[in-house]
Every structure is written in structure tokens, then in C-alpha cells.
Design a protein around this motif. Structure first.
Motif, PDB file in Angstrom:
ATOM      1  N   LEU A   1      85.660  11.494  23.436  1.00 11.11           N
ATOM      2  CA  LEU A   1      86.398  11.731  22.202  1.00 11.11           C
ATOM      3  C   LEU A   1      87.032  13.115  22.255  1.00 11.11           C
ATOM      4  CD1 LEU A   1      86.999  10.802  19.243  1.00 11.11           C
ATOM      5  CD2 LEU A   1      84.881  11.948  18.592  1.00 11.11           C
ATOM      6  N   GLY A   2      88.342  13.170  22.139  1.00  4.39           N
ATOM      7  CA  GLY A   2      89.001  14.456  21.976  1.00  4.39           C
ATOM      8  C   GLY A   2      89.633  15.080  23.209  1.00  4.39           C
ATOM      9  N   ARG A   3      89.331  14.622  24.400  1.00  3.11           N
ATOM     10  CA  ARG A   3      89.944  15.217  25.588  1.00  3.11           C
ATOM     11  C   ARG A   3      90.257  14.132  26.610  1.00  3.11           C
ATOM     12  NH1 ARG A   3      89.266  19.213  29.036  1.00  3.11           N
ATOM     13  NH2 ARG A   3      87.037  19.369  29.206  1.00  3.11           N
ATOM     14  N   ASP A   4      91.470  13.603  26.518  1.00  4.56           N
ATOM     15  CA  ASP A   4      91.898  12.539  27.414  1.00  4.56           C
ATOM     16  C   ASP A   4      91.904  12.987  28.870  1.00  4.56           C
ATOM     17  OD1 ASP A   4      92.553   9.796  27.082  1.00  4.56           O
ATOM     18  OD2 ASP A   4      94.572  10.250  27.802  1.00  4.56           O
TER      19      ASP A   4
ATOM     20  N   LEU B   1      78.852   2.367  35.424  1.00  7.53           N
ATOM     21  CA  LEU B   1      79.308   3.239  34.344  1.00  7.53           C
ATOM     22  C   LEU B   1      80.747   2.880  33.990  1.00  7.53           C
ATOM     23  CD1 LEU B   1      77.065   5.103  35.902  1.00  7.53           C
ATOM     24  CD2 LEU B   1      77.975   6.786  34.343  1.00  7.53           C
ATOM     25  N   VAL B   2      81.013   2.802  32.705  1.00 12.87           N
ATOM     26  CA  VAL B   2      82.341   2.498  32.193  1.00 12.87           C
ATOM     27  C   VAL B   2      82.734   3.618  31.247  1.00 12.87           C
ATOM     28  CG1 VAL B   2      83.700   0.879  30.795  1.00 12.87           C
ATOM     29  CG2 VAL B   2      81.966   0.013  32.375  1.00 12.87           C
ATOM     30  N   VAL B   3      83.935   4.167  31.428  1.00 10.63           N
ATOM     31  CA  VAL B   3      84.434   5.230  30.551  1.00 10.63           C
ATOM     32  C   VAL B   3      85.346   4.593  29.508  1.00 10.63           C
ATOM     33  CG1 VAL B   3      85.780   7.365  30.410  1.00 10.63           C
ATOM     34  CG2 VAL B   3      84.277   6.956  32.385  1.00 10.63           C
ATOM     35  N   LYS B   4      85.079   4.924  28.256  1.00  9.18           N
ATOM     36  CA  LYS B   4      85.858   4.397  27.128  1.00  9.18           C
ATOM     37  C   LYS B   4      86.501   5.579  26.408  1.00  9.18           C
ATOM     38  CE  LYS B   4      85.129   1.704  22.883  1.00  9.18           C
ATOM     39  NZ  LYS B   4      84.097   1.046  22.053  1.00  9.18           N
ATOM     40  N   ARG B   5      87.805   5.581  26.287  1.00 12.35           N
ATOM     41  CA  ARG B   5      88.520   6.645  25.576  1.00 12.35           C
ATOM     42  C   ARG B   5      88.497   6.342  24.082  1.00 12.35           C
ATOM     43  NH1 ARG B   5      92.757   8.902  29.664  1.00 12.35           N
ATOM     44  NH2 ARG B   5      91.857   8.089  31.579  1.00 12.35           N
ATOM     45  N   LEU B   6      88.042   7.336  23.307  1.00 12.22           N
ATOM     46  CA  LEU B   6      87.896   7.169  21.866  1.00 12.22           C
ATOM     47  C   LEU B   6      88.903   8.053  21.137  1.00 12.22           C
ATOM     48  CD1 LEU B   6      83.996   7.577  21.752  1.00 12.22           C
ATOM     49  CD2 LEU B   6      85.286   5.446  22.017  1.00 12.22           C
ATOM     50  N   THR B   7      89.448   7.545  20.034  1.00  7.97           N
ATOM     51  CA  THR B   7      90.344   8.362  19.212  1.00  7.97           C
ATOM     52  C   THR B   7      89.673   8.815  17.924  1.00  7.97           C
ATOM     53  OG1 THR B   7      91.315   6.395  18.208  1.00  7.97           O
ATOM     54  CG2 THR B   7      92.447   7.315  20.141  1.00  7.97           C
ATOM     55  N   LYS B   8      88.582   8.118  17.551  1.00  6.80           N
ATOM     56  CA  LYS B   8      87.817   8.507  16.369  1.00  6.80           C
ATOM     57  C   LYS B   8      86.351   8.147  16.594  1.00  6.80           C
ATOM     58  CE  LYS B   8      89.576   4.390  14.150  1.00  6.80           C
ATOM     59  NZ  LYS B   8      90.519   3.879  13.239  1.00  6.80           N
ATOM     60  N   PRO B   9      85.438   8.852  15.927  1.00  4.09           N
ATOM     61  CA  PRO B   9      84.006   8.635  16.154  1.00  4.09           C
ATOM     62  C   PRO B   9      83.550   7.198  15.903  1.00  4.09           C
ATOM     63  CG  PRO B   9      84.347  10.593  14.808  1.00  4.09           C
ATOM     64  CD  PRO B   9      85.685   9.934  14.971  1.00  4.09           C
TER      65      PRO B   9
ATOM     66  N   VAL C   1      78.313   9.811  24.414  1.00  3.06           N
ATOM     67  CA  VAL C   1      79.597  10.187  23.824  1.00  3.06           C
ATOM     68  C   VAL C   1      79.819  11.659  24.117  1.00  3.06           C
ATOM     69  CG1 VAL C   1      80.964  10.444  21.716  1.00  3.06           C
ATOM     70  CG2 VAL C   1      79.472   8.448  21.995  1.00  3.06           C
ATOM     71  N   PHE C   2      80.903  11.946  24.863  1.00  3.19           N
ATOM     72  CA  PHE C   2      81.309  13.322  25.135  1.00  3.19           C
ATOM     73  C   PHE C   2      82.335  13.705  24.078  1.00  3.19           C
ATOM     74  CE2 PHE C   2      84.379  16.326  26.843  1.00  3.19           C
ATOM     75  CZ  PHE C   2      83.542  17.362  27.223  1.00  3.19           C
ATOM     76  N   ILE C   3      82.083  14.815  23.392  1.00  4.69           N
ATOM     77  CA  ILE C   3      82.978  15.289  22.340  1.00  4.69           C
ATOM     78  C   ILE C   3      83.646  16.555  22.851  1.00  4.69           C
ATOM     79  CG2 ILE C   3      83.142  16.091  19.951  1.00  4.69           C
ATOM     80  CD1 ILE C   3      80.482  14.377  19.556  1.00  4.69           C
ATOM     81  N   GLY C   4      84.915  16.432  23.182  1.00  2.00           N
ATOM     82  CA  GLY C   4      85.661  17.545  23.760  1.00  2.00           C
ATOM     83  C   GLY C   4      86.205  18.470  22.702  1.00  2.00           C
ATOM     84  N   GLY C   5      86.602  19.627  23.147  1.00  2.00           N
ATOM     85  CA  GLY C   5      87.190  20.610  22.258  1.00  2.00           C
ATOM     86  C   GLY C   5      86.193  21.646  21.803  1.00  2.00           C
ATOM     87  N   GLY C   6      86.713  22.760  21.379  1.00  2.00           N
ATOM     88  CA  GLY C   6      85.853  23.877  21.047  1.00  2.00           C
ATOM     89  C   GLY C   6      85.766  24.222  19.576  1.00  2.00           C
ATOM     90  N   ASP C   7      86.223  23.345  18.698  1.00  2.00           N
ATOM     91  CA  ASP C   7      86.206  23.644  17.267  1.00  2.00           C
ATOM     92  C   ASP C   7      84.856  23.285  16.672  1.00  2.00           C
ATOM     93  OD1 ASP C   7      86.671  24.093  14.600  1.00  2.00           O
ATOM     94  OD2 ASP C   7      88.259  22.594  14.409  1.00  2.00           O
TER      95      ASP C   7
END
Length: 191
Positions: free
Chosen positions: A70-73, A93-101, A110-116
Motif C-alpha cells: 500500500l502506498g509505494r508502487d 508468494l503473491v504480491v498484491k498492489r493496494l490503493t486503499k487499506p 501488508v507493507f505500508i509505504g511512505g513516511g507520513d
């Protein structure tokens, strides 16, 4: 880069994997930037983490281990490369790109990217808790309820593990992995 290629191409025993995780933890960020981009290191860690986690049994079982990003394509692309053709406990292992939680249903990690860090709590609150390993890179991610945070310490990529959050998720983390981490609790740091 040779370490990551080896990790991505081989089926390591627990001891070999433990040694590789130790080695990755000791590589200075400056050297990583020359030889190994930071995202490659984080992807290798994420793959390694999955081998040291025991998830609660789900009804019907799972044929694959799903890692949501989530958050870093750009990180999702790196992770896909790292785990392509790899398995954890016999599960691909399967990677799924998420746009919302809310799209994280069915994910094991679930990897949550970004530093905010102000977004951490609302995102974690929207994720399913049971059986989900949450990994982030925002400052204080683990202290605010995530399970694992990537941190830079003395020019190295390291990680913190919130054992309280892992317990709430029903995850059992290997003592080998805990020995490599800085163990934290919700809003309280343990040295």
C-alpha cells in the motif's frame, strides 16, 4: 547484490536464512546505496520475515502467501522481482498492489509505504488485524501499532518489532528474528 540474488534464487535452510538476515542487517546504508538499493534490501527482509512468522490457522487454509503493498508502487515492483518463484513453507508468494487499506482482505503481510506518520493510525485501523503482519517505513510505525518498522540506524537498515501488535494479530515471531530486532511495545520502547 550477490546476497540478494542468492536469497532470491535458493531455498535456504533456517540457519542459512538467519545468517543472510544478519548479514543484510550489518551492511551500511552507504554501501547498500552503491551495491544494493534500499528497496532491494527491504524486499529481501520482507521475504525473510515471512519465513520467521507463524500465522494463525485460517478456515479452509491458504494456497498462497499474499503480500499487499500500500502506498509505494515502485516497492511493489521490487518485491515482485525478489519473490518471483519463491515459496514460504511450500506456499508461493503473491504480491498484491493496494490503493486503499480495505483491499487488504486476504493478505498475510501488508507493507505500508511512505513516511507520513500521521497516516499510520487511520491506515492500521482500516486494516484487518487478525493474521496480518503489518510492515512499514514511517517513523514510529511499530510504536503506533504496526508490527514491524524499517528504520535507519547508524547508516544501516534495521527493524523494530512491536510484540504487542504481533500478539493482537495472532502472529508468532521466531526468537531468532526477535534477537535481530529492536523490540518495542505500543508507545513504549524496550532496550
Amino acid at each position: 547484490m550477490a546476497i540478494l540474488n542468492h536469497l532470491a534464487r535458493t531455498r535456504c535452510t533456517g540457519r542459512q536464512l538467519f545468517a543472510l538476515v544478519c548479514l543484510l542487517a550489518a551492511v551500511p546504508v552507504a554501501a547498500q546505496n552503491e551495491a544494493m538499493p534500499e528497496d532491494d534490501i527491504k524486499a529481501a527482509f520482507l521475504f525473510s520475515f515471512a519465513k520467521f512468522i507463524e500465522w494463525p490457522a485460517r478456515s479452509g487454509g491458504d494456497a498462497v502467501l499474499v503480500v499487499g503493498v500500500l502506498g509505494r508502487d515502485s516497492f511493489a515492483a521490487t518485491l515482485e522481482q525478489t519473490v518471483r518463484g519463491k515459496t514460504v513453507n511450500g506456499k508461493p508468494l503473491v504480491v498484491k498492489r493496494l490503493t486503499k487499506p480495505q483491499e487488504a482482505r486476504g493478505c498475510h503481510v501488508v507493507f505500508i509505504g511512505g513516511g507520513d506518520r500521521t497516516r499510520i493510525r487511520p491506515i492500521l485501523d482500516a486494516l484487518p488485524v487478525a493474521g496480518v503482519l503489518t510492515v512499514g517505513e514511517a517513523e514510529q510505525f511499530a510504536l503506533r501499532g504496526g508490527v514491524i518498522t524499517f528504520v535507519k540506524d547508524a547508516n544501516r537498515v534495521r527493524f523494530e518489532i512491536n510484540v504487542d501488535a504481533a500478539g493482537r494479530a495472532g502472529l508468532r515471531i521466531s526468537s531468532q528474528l526477535l534477537q535481530l530486532a529492536r523490540v518495542v511495545h505500543d508507545e513504549v520502547v524496550e532496550r
